[in-house]
Design an enzyme around this catalytic site. Sequence first.
Site, PDB file in Angstrom:
ATOM      1  N   GLU A 182       0.798  -1.237   0.049  1.00  0.00           N
ATOM      2  CA  GLU A 182      -0.054  -0.043   0.081  1.00  0.00           C
ATOM      3  C   GLU A 182       1.000   1.185  -0.292  1.00  0.00           C
ATOM      4  O   GLU A 182       1.151   1.752   1.054  1.00  0.00           O
ATOM      5  CB  GLU A 182      -0.891  -0.107   1.312  1.00  0.00           C
ATOM      6  CG  GLU A 182      -1.897   1.050   1.087  1.00  0.00           C
ATOM      7  CD  GLU A 182      -2.907   1.332   2.158  1.00  0.00           C
ATOM      8  OE1 GLU A 182      -3.702   2.055   2.311  1.00  0.00           O
ATOM      9  OE2 GLU A 182      -2.802   0.738   3.370  1.00  0.00           O
ATOM     10  N   ALA A 212      -3.625   8.237   6.361  1.00  0.00           N
ATOM     11  CA  ALA A 212      -2.618   7.891   7.499  1.00  0.00           C
ATOM     12  C   ALA A 212      -1.343   7.719   7.148  1.00  0.00           C
ATOM     13  O   ALA A 212      -0.565   6.991   8.111  1.00  0.00           O
ATOM     14  CB  ALA A 212      -3.466   7.023   8.432  1.00  0.00           C
ATOM     15  N   ASN A 267     -12.298   5.928   1.008  1.00  0.00           N
ATOM     16  CA  ASN A 267     -11.212   6.479   1.768  1.00  0.00           C
ATOM     17  C   ASN A 267     -10.063   7.006   1.041  1.00  0.00           C
ATOM     18  O   ASN A 267      -9.527   6.333   0.427  1.00  0.00           O
ATOM     19  CB  ASN A 267     -10.782   5.857   2.891  1.00  0.00           C
ATOM     20  CG  ASN A 267     -12.216   5.529   3.985  1.00  0.00           C
ATOM     21  OD1 ASN A 267     -12.392   6.534   4.638  1.00  0.00           O
ATOM     22  ND2 ASN A 267     -12.914   4.597   3.713  1.00  0.00           N
ATOM     23  N   ASP A 302     -15.879  -1.773   9.062  1.00  0.00           N
ATOM     24  CA  ASP A 302     -16.161  -1.438  10.733  1.00  0.00           C
ATOM     25  C   ASP A 302     -17.190  -0.283  10.829  1.00  0.00           C
ATOM     26  O   ASP A 302     -17.587  -0.013  12.049  1.00  0.00           O
ATOM     27  CB  ASP A 302     -14.828  -0.566  11.263  1.00  0.00           C
ATOM     28  CG  ASP A 302     -14.425   0.618  10.616  1.00  0.00           C
ATOM     29  OD1 ASP A 302     -15.024   1.079   9.406  1.00  0.00           O
ATOM     30  OD2 ASP A 302     -13.430   1.152  10.963  1.00  0.00           O
ATOM     31  N   HIS A 315     -15.291   4.098   8.920  1.00  0.00           N
ATOM     32  CA  HIS A 315     -14.492   4.199   7.709  1.00  0.00           C
ATOM     33  C   HIS A 315     -15.490   4.742   6.641  1.00  0.00           C
ATOM     34  O   HIS A 315     -15.398   5.761   5.777  1.00  0.00           O
ATOM     35  CB  HIS A 315     -13.419   3.729   7.219  1.00  0.00           C
ATOM     36  CG  HIS A 315     -12.244   3.681   7.811  1.00  0.00           C
ATOM     37  ND1 HIS A 315     -12.127   2.736   9.085  1.00  0.00           N
ATOM     38  CD2 HIS A 315     -11.171   4.211   7.566  1.00  0.00           C
ATOM     39  CE1 HIS A 315     -10.947   3.013   9.519  1.00  0.00           C
ATOM     40  NE2 HIS A 315     -10.355   3.860   8.651  1.00  0.00           N
ATOM     41  N   ASP A 325      -8.147  -3.448   7.147  1.00  0.00           N
ATOM     42  CA  ASP A 325      -7.284  -2.368   7.426  1.00  0.00           C
ATOM     43  C   ASP A 325      -6.905  -2.255   8.711  1.00  0.00           C
ATOM     44  O   ASP A 325      -6.509  -1.329   9.522  1.00  0.00           O
ATOM     45  CB  ASP A 325      -7.904  -1.158   6.886  1.00  0.00           C
ATOM     46  CG  ASP A 325      -6.824  -0.078   6.358  1.00  0.00           C
ATOM     47  OD1 ASP A 325      -5.557  -0.446   6.477  1.00  0.00           O
ATOM     48  OD2 ASP A 325      -7.239   1.207   6.407  1.00  0.00           O
ATOM     49  N   LEU A 337      -8.610   9.229  11.201  1.00  0.00           N
ATOM     50  CA  LEU A 337      -8.769   7.685  11.367  1.00  0.00           C
ATOM     51  C   LEU A 337      -7.417   7.238  10.742  1.00  0.00           C
ATOM     52  O   LEU A 337      -6.874   7.640   9.936  1.00  0.00           O
ATOM     53  CB  LEU A 337      -9.789   7.327  10.487  1.00  0.00           C
ATOM     54  CG  LEU A 337     -11.133   7.251  10.862  1.00  0.00           C
ATOM     55  CD1 LEU A 337     -12.381   6.985   9.923  1.00  0.00           C
ATOM     56  CD2 LEU A 337     -11.279   6.490  12.137  1.00  0.00           C
ATOM     57  N   ALA A 338      -6.920   6.080  11.410  1.00  0.00           N
ATOM     58  CA  ALA A 338      -5.644   5.413  11.062  1.00  0.00           C
ATOM     59  C   ALA A 338      -5.747   4.040  10.932  1.00  0.00           C
ATOM     60  O   ALA A 338      -5.418   3.402  11.923  1.00  0.00           O
ATOM     61  CB  ALA A 338      -4.417   6.133  11.919  1.00  0.00           C
TER      62      ALA A 338
END
Length: 366
Positions: free
Chosen positions: A121, A132, A208, A236, A239, A260, A293-294
């Site tokens: 990635e 992130a 995202n 989740d 996201h 993720d 968010l990470a």
Amino acid sequence: MTLEGNILTPEGWFKGELTLRQGRIAGISGTPVDPEDNDAPRIIPGFIDLHVHGGGGADLMEGGDALAVLARTHARFGTTSLLGTSMTASREALLKAFRDAGSVMATPPDRAADILGIHLEGPFINPDMLGAQPPYARPGTLEAFDELDALAPIRVITMAPEIEGHMALIEALAARGVRVQLGHTAATHDQCVEALQLGARGFTHLYNAMGGLHHRAPGVVGAALAHADYAELIGDLIHVEPGAVLAARRAIPHLYVVTDATAAAGMPDGEYRLGEHRVFKQGNSVRLADGGLAGSALTMDVALRNMTGLGLTLSEASRRLSLWPARYLGLNDRGVLAPGYRADIVTLSPNLDVEQVWVAGCPVIE
């Protein structure tokens, strides 16, 4: 070994017996059933997670045995196959992480998910769409890809097609069978379509770190909804809000779910590592110090319950966590329960809690 319960097969649900022999499914017998009519266990294919950075306190980019730790951690929650996923980093950091990942793969850990390879990635992403990811984005080359691939096999790569030279690289990697995904990108709709025509196959964590949908500028999301056959989505419900999940489900035939997950998966609230970043688990989310968010703390069993909570049947949710990711990678030996397939199996309670997991016929949970 024989398992008894409600068995999800390609032909539907059967109440009966599933026999395991030498790591494969030897046979299935039973009668058609609606699993909601009884309290017997639900027996479904093991989950396949194609985007997982960490778990059990370990992050792939740490190197060492981190890949083994995360593979053992996620196996407890029903993941039977996975791709360890890297972060955008310096050349030296990537080489170390890949070298150590290759060593783990050479001697696979026991009671762990099958490690299929690596999802790279970045770093071949847009520096203005890092999300992130640490600030090491740079244009990609075949030489840079080959240097890492020689250490640990890259099965999936996330790229920004608008970066100069990337269209040719997408075409070259696709010709090798690498699954190229569009992500961390500010590409236009037309650039995404061109990338798909050159062999790109998917989209990384849909919605995202990509340009959103506008009716006069459809962007990356518009290209995915209009043209994608496959795309991954973080399950989740943080996201991606439920309405957007359902829109993607209607538009993309083989939308599949990923976690993720970061090192925080399977761990209590606290501070963890994600590449060079410090991240913080608070409840169900993982965030940077600034609140962004990470990655996630998600495990695939929770993702399954999230999907059924949106109204998907258990059989459809299973396909989106098992069959479609298997087919996306071209894996024809897993993702369904049928004679001859790997015995990668999850047994669930009527409430869809994990009771037992088998990876190639070996039990994960004592």
